[in-house]
Design an enzyme around this catalytic site. Structure first.
Site, PDB file in Angstrom:
ATOM      1  CB  CYS A  50      -0.970   0.043   1.141  1.00  0.00           C
ATOM      2  SG  CYS A  50      -2.168   1.497   1.276  1.00  0.00           S
ATOM      3  CB  CYS A  56      -2.269   4.332   6.779  1.00  0.00           C
ATOM      4  SG  CYS A  56      -3.899   3.957   7.062  1.00  0.00           S
ATOM      5  CB  CYS A  59      -1.198  -1.516   7.981  1.00  0.00           C
ATOM      6  SG  CYS A  59      -2.648  -2.030   7.159  1.00  0.00           S
ATOM      7  CB  CYS A 134      -7.823   0.445   2.035  1.00  0.00           C
ATOM      8  SG  CYS A 134      -7.508  -0.632   3.535  1.00  0.00           S
ATOM      9  CG  PHE A 265     -19.055 -10.623  27.889  1.00  0.00           C
ATOM     10  CD1 PHE A 265     -19.431  -9.578  28.312  1.00  0.00           C
ATOM     11  CD2 PHE A 265     -18.601 -11.760  28.620  1.00  0.00           C
ATOM     12  CE1 PHE A 265     -18.935  -9.333  29.735  1.00  0.00           C
ATOM     13  CE2 PHE A 265     -18.184 -11.623  29.913  1.00  0.00           C
ATOM     14  CZ  PHE A 265     -18.366 -10.208  30.445  1.00  0.00           C
ATOM     15  CG  ASP A 332     -16.069 -12.895  22.134  1.00  0.00           C
ATOM     16  OD1 ASP A 332     -14.748 -12.227  22.362  1.00  0.00           O
ATOM     17  OD2 ASP A 332     -16.588 -12.504  20.698  1.00  0.00           O
ATOM     18  CB  CYS A 358     -10.364  -8.700  20.731  1.00  0.00           C
ATOM     19  SG  CYS A 358     -11.048  -7.959  22.164  1.00  0.00           S
TER      20      CYS A 358
END
Length: 401
Positions: A50, A56, A59, A134, A265, A332, A358
């Site tokens: 990219c 940006c 990433c 992108c 959750f 989660d 996460c």
């Protein structure tokens, strides 16, 4: 003798690190920091696809080879466990979502003179990188940016500042514009023309009082576990379809033939609908009212054995006596983890706990509490849904022997 300037790993924030603790931005394993501070690239350093990288903020790791990226995802998941002296019985190779597969994102738009810039913010800054390409977002999401830029440049608002929420639904692209002021028939007609011409599934506007529908030719849904669920504006989705499939498959394997499962959750029912069957009943517990109602309605309309409970698990976690009714628990939680709920699970007799996370750091802290309560970490599956970013997810299984 190992070269002291050799980059041996990628640190948590994406910098290359040497064995003796020196760091270099945009370095890959196998690169070498020379005596004059310059960087000699190694075999794992590739050309970023990219033009906006590395400015940006979407990433951080486009300069890594595929194998180096996979190693980073693996190390982030397992490193958190090792940091807490946790040993897993099995760790699978990491799953990486492919390029142009991300189905949800929030971009930012800002008026600068007569121009409007739209994109992700620069790393560590409020500056917006004006997106012209992108390699992370789904093609439909990338394609809408140019049309949206044209729409907002015709708005005539030099102080314009808008958050752009994008999500791929069953019917196509859902767009939410937060902070946009819509006054007069001309602007309303411009929004309708924009929605129709770009074949949007939905357009909502939030002027400060919550999202209001402007365009939605048919009810917008997202299919989860084979069940179409109403998709409220801004509702949480797993970042990619393939990442969701990997996490759901892990949950199905680990839950097995458990007759009763508590999905904590639960959101819209990503895992609840994947686990529910003729022989498995799922109790889906969620605090957000709109997502709870969407899950409940979909279960009733489709005859799925998913029973929904509206409950804030941070303020009022399921207690031991409630948890002991289930053969398995899946949770989660948000990035902060779920300390109070995990403490209740640790004190329960639930045979199997599937923990989707996460945030490897908060997961590891919660894992320590489960292990102290008598659970064993049986397996970990690292997942890199956010390609080329430092954001890593994982699925894990805890069992009572």
């Amino acid at each position: 003798m190992t070269n002291p300037g050799l980059i041996v790993r990628i640190a948590a924030k994406g910098e290359g690190a040497t064995a003796d603790g020196r760091y270099a931005e945009l370095a890959a394993p196998g690169d070498v920091i020379e005596a004059d501070g310059s960087l000699t690239k190694g075999p794992n350093h590739v050309e970023p696809p990219c033009r906006h990288f590395p400015a940006c903020g979407g990433c951080q790791l486009q300069h890594l080879s595929e194998s180096a990226l996979a190693t980073y995802v693996f190390d982030r998941a397992i490193g958190a466990a090792k940091g807490q002296d946790i040993v897993s019985g099995k760790v699978t190779p990491p799953h990486l979502s492919p390029a142009n597969s991300r189905r949800r994102a929030t971009l930012h738009a800002q008026g600068i003179g007569k121009r409007v810039v739209i994109g992700f913010r620069e790393q560590g800054s409020h500056k917006i990188i004006d997106m012209r390409e992108c390699h992370v977002l789904a093609p439909e999401m990338v394609a809408i940016v140019g049309a949206l830029r044209t729409l907002l440049e015709g708005w005539g608002d030099r102080k314009l500042g808008v958050d752009v929420e994008l999500a791929m639904a069953d019917q196509g692209l859902s767009v939410g514009l937060k902070g946009l002021k819509v006054e007069g028939l001309k602007r309303t007609e411009a929004l309708l023309d924009f929605s129709r011409d770009n074949h949007l599934a939905r357009l909502t506007i939030d002027s400060g009082y919550g999202p209001e529908g402007v365009w939605e030719p048919e009810p917008v849904t997202i299919t989860l576990g084979g069940t179409a669920v109403s998709l409220p504006p801004g509702a949480f989705l797993q970042a990619t379809r393939d990442g969701e499939a990997v996490l759901a498959q892990a949950a199905r394997e680990w839950v097995g033939d458990a007759p009763t499962v508590a999905d904590l959750f639960s959101g819209l029912g990503t895992f609840a609908f994947a686990l529910a069957s003729a022989t498995t009943k799922v109790r889906a517990v969620e605090a957000a009212r709109d997502t709870h109602l969407a899950c409940q309605s979909a279960a009733r309309m489709n005859g799925r054995l998913v029973h929904c409970l509206h409950r804030d698990l941070f303020r009022n976690p399921l207690r031991v006596e409630e948890l002991d009714r289930f053969a398995a628990v899946l949770l989660d939680p948000p990035r902060a983890g779920a300390q109070e709920q995990v403490d209740q699970i640790a004190a329960s007799t639930v045979p199997r706990v599937v923990y989707i996370s996460c945030n490897a750091a908060s997961w590891a802290r919660d894992a320590v509490r489960l292990i102290a309560g008598g659970y064993r970490l049986a397996e970990v599956r690292p997942v890199g849904q956010f390609r080329w970013s430092t954001h890593v997810e994982l699925a894990s299984l805890f069992v009572r022997d």
